[in-house]
Design a protein around this motif. Structure first.
Motif, mmCIF file in Angstrom:
data_model
loop_
_atom_site.group_PDB
_atom_site.id
_atom_site.type_symbol
_atom_site.label_atom_id
_atom_site.label_comp_id
_atom_site.label_asym_id
_atom_site.label_seq_id
_atom_site.Cartn_x
_atom_site.Cartn_y
_atom_site.Cartn_z
ATOM 1 N N SER A 54 0.837 -1.204 0.000
ATOM 2 C CA SER A 54 0.000 0.000 0.000
ATOM 3 C C SER A 54 0.871 1.252 0.000
ATOM 4 C CB SER A 54 -0.898 0.004 1.243
ATOM 5 O OG SER A 54 -0.111 0.189 2.423
ATOM 6 N N ASP A 55 0.246 2.382 -0.232
ATOM 7 C CA ASP A 55 0.989 3.639 -0.223
ATOM 8 C C ASP A 55 1.673 3.863 1.123
ATOM 9 O OD1 ASP A 55 0.239 4.144 -2.810
ATOM 10 O OD2 ASP A 55 -1.389 5.533 -2.277
ATOM 11 N N LEU A 56 0.942 3.600 2.211
ATOM 12 C CA LEU A 56 1.530 3.788 3.530
ATOM 13 C C LEU A 56 2.638 2.775 3.794
ATOM 14 C CD1 LEU A 56 1.670 5.157 6.263
ATOM 15 C CD2 LEU A 56 -0.183 3.654 7.061
ATOM 16 N N GLY A 57 2.410 1.536 3.374
ATOM 17 C CA GLY A 57 3.436 0.512 3.570
ATOM 18 C C GLY A 57 4.729 0.867 2.873
ATOM 19 N N GLN A 58 4.634 1.342 1.637
ATOM 20 C CA GLN A 58 5.831 1.713 0.900
ATOM 21 C C GLN A 58 6.466 2.991 1.436
ATOM 22 O OE1 GLN A 58 7.528 -0.109 -1.889
ATOM 23 N NE2 GLN A 58 6.485 -1.360 -0.342
ATOM 24 N N LYS A 59 5.635 3.888 1.945
ATOM 25 C CA LYS A 59 6.174 5.106 2.570
ATOM 26 C C LYS A 59 6.993 4.737 3.801
ATOM 27 C CE LYS A 59 4.767 9.585 4.495
ATOM 28 N NZ LYS A 59 3.622 10.492 4.771
ATOM 29 N N ILE A 60 6.490 3.807 4.603
ATOM 30 C CA ILE A 60 7.203 3.392 5.808
ATOM 31 C C ILE A 60 8.504 2.679 5.449
ATOM 32 C CG2 ILE A 60 7.112 1.799 7.778
ATOM 33 C CD1 ILE A 60 4.088 2.529 7.954
ATOM 34 N N THR A 61 8.471 1.838 4.426
ATOM 35 C CA THR A 61 9.698 1.159 3.975
ATOM 36 C C THR A 61 10.761 2.181 3.586
ATOM 37 O OG1 THR A 61 8.545 -0.837 3.221
ATOM 38 C CG2 THR A 61 10.680 -0.370 2.218
ATOM 39 N N SER A 62 10.345 3.217 2.866
ATOM 40 C CA SER A 62 11.286 4.266 2.458
ATOM 41 C C SER A 62 11.815 5.030 3.665
ATOM 42 C CB SER A 62 10.609 5.240 1.485
ATOM 43 O OG SER A 62 10.244 4.587 0.290
ATOM 44 N N LEU A 63 10.932 5.308 4.621
ATOM 45 C CA LEU A 63 11.352 6.033 5.823
ATOM 46 C C LEU A 63 12.308 5.198 6.674
ATOM 47 C CD1 LEU A 63 7.966 7.695 6.898
ATOM 48 C CD2 LEU A 63 10.002 8.850 5.975
ATOM 49 N N GLU A 64 12.075 3.895 6.734
ATOM 50 C CA GLU A 64 12.973 3.014 7.480
ATOM 51 C C GLU A 64 14.383 3.063 6.899
ATOM 52 O OE1 GLU A 64 9.829 -0.446 8.989
ATOM 53 O OE2 GLU A 64 10.949 -0.702 7.127
ATOM 54 N N LEU A 65 14.473 2.968 5.585
ATOM 55 C CA LEU A 65 15.788 3.013 4.934
ATOM 56 C C LEU A 65 16.442 4.381 5.108
ATOM 57 C CD1 LEU A 65 15.091 1.053 1.634
ATOM 58 C CD2 LEU A 65 16.667 0.391 3.457
ATOM 59 N N ALA A 66 15.649 5.440 4.988
ATOM 60 C CA ALA A 66 16.200 6.791 5.133
ATOM 61 C C ALA A 66 16.714 7.009 6.553
ATOM 62 C CB ALA A 66 15.136 7.831 4.784
ATOM 63 N N ALA A 67 15.951 6.553 7.552
ATOM 64 C CA ALA A 67 16.367 6.727 8.942
ATOM 65 C C ALA A 67 17.607 5.897 9.244
ATOM 66 C CB ALA A 67 15.233 6.334 9.887
ATOM 67 N N ARG A 68 17.635 4.679 8.722
ATOM 68 C CA ARG A 68 18.798 3.805 8.942
ATOM 69 C C ARG A 68 20.040 4.416 8.304
ATOM 70 N NH1 ARG A 68 19.276 -1.984 8.453
ATOM 71 N NH2 ARG A 68 21.369 -2.535 9.186
ATOM 72 N N THR A 69 19.890 4.955 7.117
ATOM 73 C CA THR A 69 21.015 5.593 6.433
ATOM 74 C C THR A 69 21.482 6.826 7.196
ATOM 75 O OG1 THR A 69 20.226 4.802 4.284
ATOM 76 C CG2 THR A 69 21.791 6.619 4.263
ATOM 77 N N ALA A 70 20.525 7.607 7.683
ATOM 78 C CA ALA A 70 20.872 8.816 8.447
ATOM 79 C C ALA A 70 21.656 8.453 9.699
ATOM 80 C CB ALA A 70 19.611 9.582 8.815
ATOM 81 N N MET A 71 21.311 7.339 10.333
ATOM 82 C CA MET A 71 21.980 6.943 11.572
ATOM 83 C C MET A 71 23.411 6.469 11.337
ATOM 84 S SD MET A 71 19.949 7.548 14.140
ATOM 85 C CE MET A 71 20.385 6.516 15.556
ATOM 86 N N MET A 72 23.802 6.302 10.093
ATOM 87 C CA MET A 72 25.191 5.948 9.780
ATOM 88 C C MET A 72 26.095 7.170 9.843
ATOM 89 S SD MET A 72 24.766 3.278 6.613
ATOM 90 C CE MET A 72 26.526 3.372 6.323
ATOM 91 N N ASP A 73 25.512 8.352 9.700
ATOM 92 C CA ASP A 73 26.289 9.588 9.804
ATOM 93 C C ASP A 73 26.417 9.955 11.277
ATOM 94 O OD1 ASP A 73 27.308 12.226 8.481
ATOM 95 O OD2 ASP A 73 25.841 12.867 9.984
ATOM 96 N N LYS A 74 27.637 10.128 11.754
ATOM 97 C CA LYS A 74 27.867 10.346 13.185
ATOM 98 C C LYS A 74 27.130 11.574 13.714
ATOM 99 C CE LYS A 74 32.316 7.955 13.438
ATOM 100 N NZ LYS A 74 33.762 8.062 13.765
ATOM 101 N N ASP A 75 27.135 12.649 12.947
ATOM 102 C CA ASP A 75 26.455 13.857 13.401
ATOM 103 C C ASP A 75 24.941 13.656 13.470
ATOM 104 O OD1 ASP A 75 28.848 15.200 13.640
ATOM 105 O OD2 ASP A 75 28.727 16.124 11.649
#
Length: 272
Positions: free
Chosen positions: A100-121
């Motif tokens: 669903s639209d929400l399901g895919q939005k959450i998948t994208s947000l999960e990846l974006a948040a995980r990627t962001a957490m790789m940056d120390k700052d």
């Protein structure tokens, strides 16, 4: 109304025909992209090990060895069986929400948040945001805590990390880099448990605050309702099983490569 909507997609999916549901689930959760993030995390960790354990002398051979260990395509395939073991009817119901639209939005947000957490700052800012919100009635904080409780995320992550640590030490010993008994390895691993649990909670809360920030109240409620279904629980368990297998294998392989390089650079094994 929101819980009714979740119940509705579950009911509709019950009528779905069995098929290559696992392939669709793997695509919808973007498992390969998740493994690409895990690879990047692994490469970063390997740089630290090269500095701390090899005095930076790993060189090109080390880089080649590490590149071979953190093969995202192989990591994806190693996590696949745990998802394929889920009943196809359950996967069909999962896929209706995940697609669903929400399901895919959450998948994208999960990846974006995980990627962001790789940056120390970014990670430091996310952890700081969690600390600043503690004790408040901020709705994001409540949602993040409920997500953690629903998926037993702290315990599952700590267990996975401790097992990976055990495999790493075992590989160092098997590779002849250090002399440790089984009891010493277990003691060393468990000595990390308290600090690991505290760090895991801080990391998870920072990560989840990033994830839920762009969602409105209705989307957050629907997401929580989905996570509390047996279907979502089955997927959560399978993902931890799959990633647990992957991280266990990676940690052992990494330990053996570290041991090989230690022995090549030094003279025999030593006490840890």
């Amino acid at each position: 109304m929101l819980r009714f909507a979740v119940a509705l997609w579950l009911a509709l999916a019950c009528a779905a025909q069995a098929g290559p549901e696992a392939d669709q689930t793997i695509r919808l959760i973007n498992l390969e992209a998740q493994m690409q993030v895990a690879r990047a995390e692994g490469l970063s960790h390997a740089e630290t090990l090269n500095s701390d354990m090899l005095d930076g002398h790993g060189g090109r051979l080390w880089d080649s060895q590490i590149d071979g260990i953190y093969d995202a395509a192989r990591m994806t395939e190693d996590a696949r069986p745990a998802i394929e073991a889920i009943d196809p009817a359950i996967l069909a119901r999962l896929n209706l929400f995940l697609g669903s639209d929400l399901g895919q939005k959450i998948t994208s947000l999960e990846l974006a948040a995980r990627t962001a957490m790789m940056d120390k700052d970014s990670e430091a800012a996310a952890r700081s945001a969690f600390e600043s919100l503690q004790g408040s009635d901020d709705p994001r904080l409540k949602v993040a805590r409920e997500i953690i409780e629903t998926g037993d995320l702290i315990e599952r992550n700590v267990s996975t990390a401790l097992n990976a640590s055990y495999q790493f030490y075992r590989a160092l010993v098997d590779g002849g880099a250090y002399k440790m008994t089984e009891d010493q390895i277990i003691s060393e691993v468990w000595s990390q448990e308290e600090a690991l649990r505290t760090d895991t909670e801080s990391w998870l809360m920072g990560y989840l605050l990033l994830l839920v920030q762009p969602l409105d109240a209705d989307d957050r409620a629907t997401y929580l309702a989905f996570l509390k279904t047996p279907e979502a629980g089955a997927l959560n368990a399978a993902l931890f099983d799959g990633f647990g297998t992957v991280y266990s294998d990676l940690s052992y392989a990494l330990g053996r490569v570290v041991a090989l390089n230690i022995r090549a650079l030094g003279d025999g094994s030593s006490e840890l």
